[in-house]
Write an enzyme that holds these catalytic residues in place. Structure first.
Site, PDB file in Angstrom:
ATOM      1  N   HIS A 136      61.270  54.709  36.856  1.00 29.07           N
ATOM      2  CA  HIS A 136      60.318  55.672  37.412  1.00 29.07           C
ATOM      3  C   HIS A 136      59.873  56.593  36.272  1.00 29.07           C
ATOM      4  CE1 HIS A 136      59.047  59.142  39.890  1.00 29.07           C
ATOM      5  NE2 HIS A 136      59.031  58.331  40.924  1.00 29.07           N
ATOM      6  N   ASP A 213      69.855  57.077  37.476  1.00 28.66           N
ATOM      7  CA  ASP A 213      68.885  57.653  38.399  1.00 28.66           C
ATOM      8  C   ASP A 213      69.199  57.065  39.776  1.00 28.66           C
ATOM      9  OD1 ASP A 213      66.764  58.173  40.058  1.00 28.66           O
ATOM     10  OD2 ASP A 213      65.222  57.372  38.711  1.00 28.66           O
ATOM     11  N   GLN A 216      67.237  55.989  44.722  1.00 29.01           N
ATOM     12  CA  GLN A 216      67.305  54.942  45.742  1.00 29.01           C
ATOM     13  C   GLN A 216      68.748  54.499  45.956  1.00 29.01           C
ATOM     14  OE1 GLN A 216      64.505  54.296  47.319  1.00 29.01           O
ATOM     15  NE2 GLN A 216      63.290  55.485  45.873  1.00 29.01           N
ATOM     16  N   LYS A 239      65.047  62.077  49.756  1.00 28.11           N
ATOM     17  CA  LYS A 239      65.086  60.627  49.997  1.00 28.11           C
ATOM     18  C   LYS A 239      66.341  60.231  50.775  1.00 28.11           C
ATOM     19  CE  LYS A 239      62.252  58.890  46.195  1.00 28.11           C
ATOM     20  NZ  LYS A 239      61.684  60.019  45.468  1.00 28.11           N
ATOM     21  N   CYS A 377      54.669  55.420  40.519  1.00 32.37           N
ATOM     22  CA  CYS A 377      55.206  56.176  39.377  1.00 32.37           C
ATOM     23  C   CYS A 377      55.975  55.267  38.434  1.00 32.37           C
ATOM     24  CB  CYS A 377      56.085  57.337  39.839  1.00 32.37           C
ATOM     25  SG  CYS A 377      55.193  58.566  40.776  1.00 32.37           S
TER      26      CYS A 377
END
Lengths: 419, 166
Positions: A136, A213, A216, A239, A377
């Site tokens: 991202h 990261d 998700q 999220k 993104c």
């Protein structure tokens, strides 16, 4: 048009009550353009359960005051609730210490924090930071800013055609100059689950740190930062069915002590004189100013909500949705799935011959189906895959097989309009 | 769930045949030879890109205008129709047509008002461009319809510097 119907839905585990879960999310009852909302953009931001909405309302309606300050009842209770949320995050990540959980305004700020503090202190000209082609922008641009500041070098691990990232490709790029490996736990575009434990082992063998990261990953995977072997783990609350404006940086105690502060201000100091200021210990050292109190408490409520469900059943449900969607989408003429790695979670991108993702998303929207269209993104990934953009459907614990059917029906309708 | 309802009319208006035809088979999809100006339009939200090139005579005549890039049906159709409408016109005509298209797409004027706002020589072009006005029912898509026009205006405004490679 409707030559071959998709196979009947794969039954999910009977004991996962998706209807009961849906009833916890008030927004799912609404209509869009006169059609029932089919929300398939949870990878961008998830909808909120009543438990989170109520928790935030309760803070402002009943329990609100600034934290870490007042010697009065409300401030004490607000501080206790805020710090309890930190404890919930720590337990959720299996962090060794609650003091390793730094609240930020989101994953983006968390990565920028690491780049601006750890990066500026420890990364030098010629040092290498290893990323993948599927990152991202929020895990690319902060490192480019660090490159401008320090003269470090960014190395990019390629992505295979199916969207997987081969551990062998990491082995070729990680070396003695590697200072940091910063990668997605799970791709926001492809759903690919990266082999993060193996990546961490390679990085540590080379003396490098590892940042994951988890935007998700934290939603779809069971995250245990100790088992993953990472040094930094970041995610966004919104999220994870929590509020916007709150995110998390987890880092080891050793790193948090070694890193300089991020921003200066109240709450992050020990003593201040004009001659010299000393810092509060982590996590306060990185939390200058009044934090997003209600959002943090809301994130705690989101974690409580997830813990109230059987997350194994949630994962099985999401996986069944994904497998059904992959089969059903692949049967639509002209549709090509983007991201078919063996290890993947409930995010599916695709392109459709003769129709641009934006046009598809517009037509789908008029059928009540909310999907994301564009580069997500992740422009470098679009370039690597040779597509200008994709349409992405992402599935959450509240989605149903009938909603996958609605997506496919709407796609065929989009073909009627656009082709 | 009942998913057999007919298509909404505004979708039919947005994706009418003229738009789909230009979107599928864009006219003047190329780089103008010996162009005197060039500009890129980006829509950072979606990554759509359009490069507009034009050859403008010293007297301000748009001798040739073309575009290339990647985009949705709306942005490509708009760029295509723009290139057809403006070839052989003068720079002030381009500014006038830009303002007219913008007003059409944002719902400030209708097709008849748009035709009244331009010289008779451009009425036929405005008839075609009015097909873009379907975006007024889709606010997030207005940028798609105006992307190439923004690029064109940058291109013409910068033309005193002749060809800029940025």
């Amino acid at each position: 048009m409707a030559k071959s119907a998709p196979p009947p839905p794969t039954p999910t585990h009977a004991s996962y009550d998706v209807i009961k879960v849906r009833n916890d999310f008030p927004i799912l009852a609404r209509e869009v353009h006169g059609k029932p909302l089919v929300y398939l953009d949870s990878a961008a931001s998830a909808q909120k359960p009543r438990q989170v909405i109520d928790a935030v309302a309760r803070v402002y309606g009943h329990d609100y005051a600034n934290v870490h300050r007042g010697a009065y009842y409300l401030s004490e209770t607000a501080t206790a609730a805020f710090e309890a949320a930190r404890g919930k995050v720590a337990a959720f990540l299996n962090a060794p210490s609650v003091k390793e959980v730094v609240f930020t305004k989101g994953a983006t700020e968390a990565i920028n924090l690491v780049a601006a503090t750890w990066g500026r202190r420890f990364v030098q000209a010629g040092d290498e930071i290893v990323l993948t082609a599927l990152e991202h922008h929020s895990n690319i641009v902060p490192w480019q800013l660090l490159r401008e500041a320090t003269g470090c070098v960014l190395k990019v691990v390629p992505v295979s055609a199916d969207g997987s990232v081969d551990i062998g490709a990491f082995a070729k790029i990680i070396g003695p100059k590697t200072k940091l490996v910063a990668v997605a736990h799970v791709s926001n575009v492809l759903g690919t689950i990266l082999p993060v434990r193996e990546i961490a082992d390679l990085a540590h063998a080379a003396g490098a740190k590892v940042l994951l990261d988890g935007c998700q990953g934290v939603v779809h995977e069971h995250v245990d930062v100790q088992a993953l072997g990472c040094d930094f783990y970041v995610f966004s609350g919104h999220k994870l069915y929590g509020p916007t404006g709150i995110g998390v940086l987890w880092a080891t105690t050793e790193l948090l002590h070694a890193m300089p502060p991020y921003q200066g201000g109240g709450d992050m100091i020990d003593t201040v004189t004009f001659a010299k200021t000393t810092w509060a210990p982590p996590p306060a050292k990185f939390e200058a100013g009044t934090p997003p109190i209600a959002a943090a408490i809301g994130l705690g409520a989101a974690i409580d909500y997830l813990n109230s469900l059987d997350r194994t059943l949630v994962a099985a449900h999401e996986d069944a949705l994904l497998r059904y969607a992959m089969t059903a989408l692949a049967q639509v003429p002209g549709v090509r799935l983007i991201g078919t790695a063996r290890a993947k979670t409930a995010v599916q991108s695709f392109v459709m011959a003769g129709a641009h993702p934006h046009d598809i998303a517009t037509v789908l929207d008029r059928s009540g189906v909310s999907v994301r269209a564009g580069h997500h993104c992740a422009q470098p990934l679009m370039d690597a895959l040779g597509v200008p953009a994709t349409t992405r459907a992402s599935f959450a614990l509240y989605n149903t097989m009938a909603e996958v059917d609605a997506l496919v029906t709407a796609l065929r309708r989009a073909q009627d309009v656009l082709l | 769930m009942n998913r057999a309802a007919p298509l909404s009319d505004d979708l039919r208006v947005l994706y009418q045949d003229l738009i789909l035809d230009h979107g599928r088979s864009p006219r003047n999809f190329r780089v103008v030879e010996h162009h005197t100006c060039k500009a890129q339009g980006n829509n950072p939200m979606c990554g759509d890109r359009v490069n507009v090139t034009a050859r403008v005579s010293p007297a301000g005549l748009l001798e040739d205008i073309a575009f290339e890039g990647k985009g949705c049906a709306i942005s490509v159709a708009s760029a295509s129709m723009m290139s057809e409408a403006l070839a052989g016109k003068f720079v002030p005509d381009a500014h006038l047509l830009y303002a007219t298209v913008h007003a059409l797409c944002t719902g400030k004027i209708d097709a008849d008002q748009a035709k009244a706002a331009v010289p008779a020589s451009m009425a036929e072009s405005v008839d075609k461009l009015a097909s873009l006005s379907g975006v007024r029912q889709f606010p997030v898509r207005v940028k798609c319809a105006t992307l190439a026009w923004h690029a064109l205006i940058s291109c013409l405004d910068g033309q005193s510097q002749t060809t800029t490679e940025k």
